[in-house]
Design a protein around this motif. Structure first.
Motif, mmCIF file in Angstrom:
data_model
loop_
_atom_site.group_PDB
_atom_site.id
_atom_site.type_symbol
_atom_site.label_atom_id
_atom_site.label_comp_id
_atom_site.label_asym_id
_atom_site.label_seq_id
_atom_site.Cartn_x
_atom_site.Cartn_y
_atom_site.Cartn_z
ATOM 1 N N UNK A 163 0.467 -1.031 -0.028
ATOM 2 C CA UNK A 163 -0.264 0.235 0.416
ATOM 3 C C UNK A 163 0.745 1.262 0.287
ATOM 4 N N UNK A 164 0.712 2.384 -0.376
ATOM 5 C CA UNK A 164 1.438 4.195 -0.012
ATOM 6 C C UNK A 164 0.181 4.655 0.300
ATOM 7 N N UNK A 165 0.445 5.611 0.950
ATOM 8 C CA UNK A 165 -0.454 6.283 2.206
ATOM 9 C C UNK A 165 0.756 7.788 1.836
ATOM 10 N N UNK A 166 0.613 8.809 0.558
ATOM 11 C CA UNK A 166 1.546 9.496 0.909
ATOM 12 C C UNK A 166 0.291 11.339 0.150
ATOM 13 N N UNK A 167 0.986 12.231 0.236
ATOM 14 C CA UNK A 167 0.638 13.494 -0.780
ATOM 15 C C UNK A 167 1.179 13.567 -2.154
ATOM 16 N N UNK A 168 2.548 13.340 -2.181
ATOM 17 C CA UNK A 168 2.328 13.191 -3.829
ATOM 18 C C UNK A 168 3.129 11.980 -4.580
ATOM 19 N N UNK A 169 2.694 10.739 -5.408
ATOM 20 C CA UNK A 169 2.873 9.938 -6.183
ATOM 21 C C UNK A 169 2.987 9.916 -7.764
ATOM 22 N N UNK A 170 4.469 10.161 -8.011
ATOM 23 C CA UNK A 170 4.593 9.577 -9.495
ATOM 24 C C UNK A 170 5.121 8.318 -10.041
ATOM 25 N N UNK A 171 4.918 8.382 -10.967
ATOM 26 C CA UNK A 171 5.060 6.836 -11.307
ATOM 27 C C UNK A 171 6.528 7.388 -12.489
ATOM 28 N N UNK A 172 6.813 6.646 -12.702
ATOM 29 C CA UNK A 172 7.821 6.495 -13.826
ATOM 30 C C UNK A 172 7.009 5.468 -14.975
ATOM 31 N N UNK A 173 7.362 5.066 -15.916
ATOM 32 C CA UNK A 173 7.716 4.314 -17.834
ATOM 33 C C UNK A 173 7.282 3.241 -16.950
ATOM 34 N N UNK A 174 8.564 2.741 -16.122
ATOM 35 C CA UNK A 174 8.908 1.153 -16.169
ATOM 36 C C UNK A 174 8.454 1.342 -14.902
ATOM 37 N N UNK A 175 7.667 1.399 -14.141
ATOM 38 C CA UNK A 175 6.563 1.452 -12.596
ATOM 39 C C UNK A 175 5.863 0.231 -13.244
#
Length: 104
Positions: A64-76
């Protein structure tokens, strides 16, 4: 501010906490991460929950992920339930799970 780097050849089984610091994962973590920011590099993998202000994923994450700002790169590759204020994703990123974007 401290920066903790988990290098390519390092495997951590257990939780990682760095309340005021940054955690970079180039190796593998089987456990939860709590930090100011978390970056999972290409080749890095986290099996557990992530709680942070900012999260950037280039590698793999499941849990799970709990955050304010999430960024996913192309290989995520993410298999997680996500709660975030904002989400940015490059073309090619994969995300499977329940996603809540709260705005703000």
């Amino acid at each position: 501010m401290t920066r903790s780097v988990i290098e390519e050849d390092l495997i951590i089984e257990g939780n990682v906490a760095s309340k005021e610091g940054d955690v970079e994962v180039k190796g593998r973590v089987s456990g939860d991460i709590a930090s100011r920011s978390v970056e999972i590099h290409t080749g890095g993998e986290v099996k557990g929950s992530i709680s942070a202000e900012t999260v950037r994923i280039q590698g793999k994450q499941s849990g799970s992920i709990n955050c304010s700002e999430l960024s996913l790169d192309q290989h995520a590759e993410v298999k997680a339930d996500v709660t975030a204020q904002t989400l940015s994703s490059e073309k090619g990123a994969r995300l499977v799970g329940k996603v809540q974007i709260t705005g703000g």
